[in-house]
Design an enzyme around this catalytic site. Structure first.
Site, PDB file in Angstrom:
ATOM      1  N   CYS A 293      43.277  24.568  41.889  1.00 43.95           N
ATOM      2  CA  CYS A 293      44.104  24.026  41.089  1.00 43.95           C
ATOM      3  C   CYS A 293      44.199  22.498  41.723  1.00 43.95           C
ATOM      4  O   CYS A 293      43.854  22.344  42.616  1.00 43.95           O
ATOM      5  CB  CYS A 293      45.497  24.579  40.905  1.00 43.95           C
ATOM      6  SG  CYS A 293      45.386  26.222  40.231  1.00 43.95           S
TER       7      CYS A 293
ATOM      8  N   THR B  31      54.831  22.098  45.891  1.00 43.98           N
ATOM      9  CA  THR B  31      53.837  23.262  45.187  1.00 43.98           C
ATOM     10  C   THR B  31      52.976  23.911  46.370  1.00 43.98           C
ATOM     11  O   THR B  31      52.527  23.097  47.222  1.00 43.98           O
ATOM     12  CB  THR B  31      52.982  22.652  44.150  1.00 43.98           C
ATOM     13  OG1 THR B  31      52.462  23.545  43.358  1.00 43.98           O
ATOM     14  CG2 THR B  31      51.840  21.689  44.376  1.00 43.98           C
TER      15      THR B  31
ATOM     16  N   HIS C  98      51.483  20.727  38.788  1.00 43.52           N
ATOM     17  CA  HIS C  98      50.354  21.618  39.246  1.00 43.52           C
ATOM     18  C   HIS C  98      49.609  22.226  38.115  1.00 43.52           C
ATOM     19  O   HIS C  98      49.932  22.683  37.444  1.00 43.52           O
ATOM     20  CB  HIS C  98      51.214  22.949  39.878  1.00 43.52           C
ATOM     21  CG  HIS C  98      50.165  24.004  40.661  1.00 43.52           C
ATOM     22  ND1 HIS C  98      50.555  24.427  42.032  1.00 43.52           N
ATOM     23  CD2 HIS C  98      49.262  24.559  40.301  1.00 43.52           C
ATOM     24  CE1 HIS C  98      49.529  25.233  42.118  1.00 43.52           C
ATOM     25  NE2 HIS C  98      48.764  25.337  41.310  1.00 43.52           N
TER      26      HIS C  98
END
Length: 146
Positions: free
Chosen positions: A29, A23, A46
């Protein structure tokens, strides 16, 4: 390795025995690596706002043979990407995401093995299903393997 799976924002992918989950652009995040070492089942999530992560849903890892008692986690991300003035938590979404992820993992009984969180730079997270190793890449820092 031909089996590379890219995990997008607010996405999850899973692979068993081999494969690399990746990712990109983990700013505020959080990337959560979940791993059942007995059957080498790996998932990478994610997440943007983790407080209600998984609420009311069955575990996809359980459907693939994973057992909650064996699943361990590694996390990365939660950076403070913007400098917002004032004393409120609006500008530090990353820290709120880190705290929420810790709460959810504890509530779900998933043991957190390692983390690379905070700071002010975005990260790329790679997760190898064969070994259970995570690799974090971020600008201006050496690659971190855990």
């Amino acid at each position: 390795m031909d089996n590379k799976l890219v995990v997008g924002i607010a996405d999850m992918k899973m692979t068993r025995q081999d494969g690399m989950l990746i990712t990109y652009a983990l700013g505020s995040c959080i990337g959560v690596c979940l791993y059942d070492p007995t059957i080498r089942l790996a998932a990478l999530v994610h997440i943007m706002l983790p407080l209600n992560m998984g609420a009311g849903r069955k575990s996809p890892m359980k459907k693939q043979g994973g057992m909650r008692s064996r699943i361990v986690a590694k996390i990365a991300g939660g950076a403070r990407m913007f400098d917002v003035g004032g004393s409120g938590s609006l500008g530090n979404i990353g820290q709120r995401n880190i705290e929420s992820t810790h709460i959810v993992l504890r509530r779900e009984g998933i043991r957190l093995l390692r983390e690379d969180v905070g700071g002010s730079v975005a990260r790329t997270l790679l997760f190898d299903a064969a070994s259970g190793q995570a690799c974090v890449r971020s600008y201006g820092k050496p690659e971190l393997i855990f």
